[in-house]
Write a protein that holds these residues in place. Sequence first.
Motif, short mmCIF file in Angstrom:
data_model
loop_
_atom_site.label_atom_id
_atom_site.label_comp_id
_atom_site.label_asym_id
_atom_site.label_seq_id
_atom_site.Cartn_x
_atom_site.Cartn_y
_atom_site.Cartn_z
N PRO A 89 36.00 44.25 42.00
CA PRO A 89 37.16 44.18 42.89
C PRO A 89 38.05 42.97 42.67
O PRO A 89 39.27 43.07 42.74
N LEU A 90 37.44 41.81 42.37
CA LEU A 90 38.23 40.59 42.21
C LEU A 90 37.61 39.71 41.13
O LEU A 90 36.42 39.39 41.19
N THR A 91 38.40 39.34 40.14
CA THR A 91 37.92 38.44 39.10
C THR A 91 38.87 37.26 38.97
O THR A 91 40.07 37.36 39.25
N TYR A 92 38.31 36.12 38.52
CA TYR A 92 39.10 34.91 38.35
C TYR A 92 39.16 34.51 36.89
O TYR A 92 38.17 34.62 36.16
N ASN A 93 40.35 34.05 36.47
CA ASN A 93 40.53 33.49 35.16
C ASN A 93 41.57 32.39 35.29
O ASN A 93 41.98 32.05 36.42
N PHE A 94 42.03 31.85 34.21
CA PHE A 94 43.05 30.81 34.28
C PHE A 94 43.78 30.73 32.95
O PHE A 94 43.30 31.21 31.92
N VAL A 95 44.95 30.11 33.00
CA VAL A 95 45.72 29.82 31.79
C VAL A 95 46.07 28.34 31.82
O VAL A 95 46.69 27.86 32.78
N ARG A 108 46.85 23.92 35.11
CA ARG A 108 46.03 25.12 35.02
C ARG A 108 46.56 26.14 36.02
O ARG A 108 46.62 25.88 37.23
N VAL A 109 46.96 27.29 35.54
CA VAL A 109 47.44 28.36 36.40
C VAL A 109 46.27 29.28 36.73
O VAL A 109 45.62 29.82 35.84
N ASN A 110 45.99 29.44 38.01
CA ASN A 110 44.93 30.33 38.45
C ASN A 110 45.39 31.78 38.31
O ASN A 110 46.52 32.11 38.68
N VAL A 111 44.54 32.63 37.78
CA VAL A 111 44.86 34.04 37.62
C VAL A 111 43.79 34.87 38.32
O VAL A 111 42.62 34.85 37.93
N TRP A 112 44.20 35.57 39.36
CA TRP A 112 43.29 36.45 40.10
C TRP A 112 43.66 37.89 39.80
O TRP A 112 44.83 38.28 39.86
N THR A 113 42.67 38.70 39.47
CA THR A 113 42.91 40.10 39.13
C THR A 113 42.19 41.01 40.11
O THR A 113 40.97 40.92 40.27
N LEU A 114 42.96 41.86 40.78
CA LEU A 114 42.39 42.86 41.68
C LEU A 114 42.30 44.17 40.92
O LEU A 114 43.31 44.67 40.43
N ASP A 115 41.10 44.71 40.84
CA ASP A 115 40.93 45.91 40.02
C ASP A 115 40.28 47.05 40.78
O ASP A 115 39.79 48.00 40.19
N GLY A 116 40.26 46.94 42.09
CA GLY A 116 39.68 48.02 42.88
C GLY A 116 40.76 48.91 43.47
O GLY A 116 41.89 48.96 43.00
N ALA A 118 43.57 50.14 46.10
CA ALA A 118 44.57 49.46 46.92
C ALA A 118 44.20 49.52 48.40
O ALA A 118 44.54 48.61 49.17
N ASP A 119 43.50 50.57 48.80
CA ASP A 119 43.13 50.73 50.21
C ASP A 119 42.14 49.66 50.66
O ASP A 119 42.06 49.36 51.86
N LEU A 120 41.38 49.09 49.72
CA LEU A 120 40.39 48.08 50.07
C LEU A 120 40.78 46.69 49.59
O LEU A 120 39.98 45.77 49.65
N ALA A 121 42.02 46.53 49.14
CA ALA A 121 42.44 45.28 48.52
C ALA A 121 42.70 44.16 49.52
O ALA A 121 42.86 43.01 49.13
N SER A 122 42.74 44.47 50.82
CA SER A 122 43.04 43.45 51.82
C SER A 122 42.01 42.32 51.79
O SER A 122 42.35 41.15 52.00
N VAL A 123 40.75 42.67 51.53
CA VAL A 123 39.69 41.65 51.48
C VAL A 123 39.93 40.69 50.32
O VAL A 123 39.85 39.46 50.48
N GLU A 124 40.24 41.24 49.14
CA GLU A 124 40.47 40.39 47.98
C GLU A 124 41.73 39.55 48.13
O GLU A 124 41.77 38.38 47.72
N LEU A 125 42.77 40.12 48.72
CA LEU A 125 44.02 39.38 48.90
C LEU A 125 43.83 38.19 49.82
O LEU A 125 44.48 37.15 49.64
#
Length: 417
Positions: A89-95, A108-116, A118-125
Amino acid sequence: VKKNLEGRMSTSDASGSGPSLWERILAESSIQRDGSSSTLSSKKTIVILGSPKTGKTELLTRIKQCEAQAASGAGNKPVDVAPVDGIVPLTYNFVDVYFPDSYDVMSRVNVWTLDGSADLASVELEQCLNEKNFASTVCLLLLDLSEPWNLENTFNTWMKTLQTHVNLLKAKHNNTLNSKNKNLLDDEDPSGEDQGFDFKKLQLQFVKDLVRENQKSNTTTPSTTTSSAGAVESDELKSDSGVTDSVRDKMEELLNLEENLGLSIVVVATKYDSLINEVKSEMHYRDDEFLYMQQHLRRLCIKYGAALLYHSSKRDINSSTLWKYLKAKLFPDITEFRQSVPLPSFASQEDDSHPESRKQNLSDQTDAESPLWLPAGWDSKFKTDLILNNLKLSSDKYSDIITPPKANTQNITSNRE
């Protein structure tokens, strides 16, 4: 499912009083490679949204490679982003960002990826987009061009999720302020954390940025629009105190901005190579239908003041343009986005002073197979109408024109009549 996600994403240390796993990751991401603190804010964030299998990992790999190439003088090398098995659902990376003009500056730019879903994305956001980093975040919404019949629905679903989250942030912040004693508020430092999420100010800044971009790139839009926006820029846009809600509403109307989230959004339509190589031939889409899809997607982006870019990780199309644009959005005081390919300007339909120029401008935007790139603030309904009004289609409903595989064969004849 939501409870399980909350439990997994709010994992604390053994004592139960430590920071969550994600908070520790963010804290660690602000440390330089040599162990010193970054001279730039570690709140700079990219949030990548979109349905599974839209090419998020490949896109991030291309972004990292673009920055590594730009910073080759520092000895950096492209680093691939390891794919994740299954749907997380949520992974972290950076650039790590390196500015050649300032050799001692790196962030360092934080990069968050939501991959689940959209209906359940409120938790990750809640974990990756909050009042602390909102003003320094750019959201990327990935849409899959290999399935063009899903573009409208996917866009609307994710934007609704994002809008709901922004509204919750706004309500939460307002409730926090209202619950405090007025005397305490008077004694607080206006630059403190509670003042960091001023939604009206963020909305105003967002509109101001769009107006400036609009004025830079639109020199031949209808005279009423151009002059009005220019008047706003010169008379009221230079200072926050001079801009009332009515003036902001006026600017939003001129920009065709229907939903102002106060947040920079870039819609990245991925798998562009698949669109032109397989989809068009296999689905037998006409040029008019392809153009309709393009213009409809542009109109969706205009509603939110979003930039729009066609991208291919496989053929490395528009990767450099995207990353340069993102850096300019994240670090506006340090880097400036320079348009490598001049964008076409549009003459008014009522302006016959330069008919040949207007004809060429139109042809520049009627190539259905061109890798589209439109910065936020550049586009308008006027421009899309110039194209849409000349298309010969039996319906103005997206789902009737851009049909899925099973329905495509039986509906293609009726759509072309």
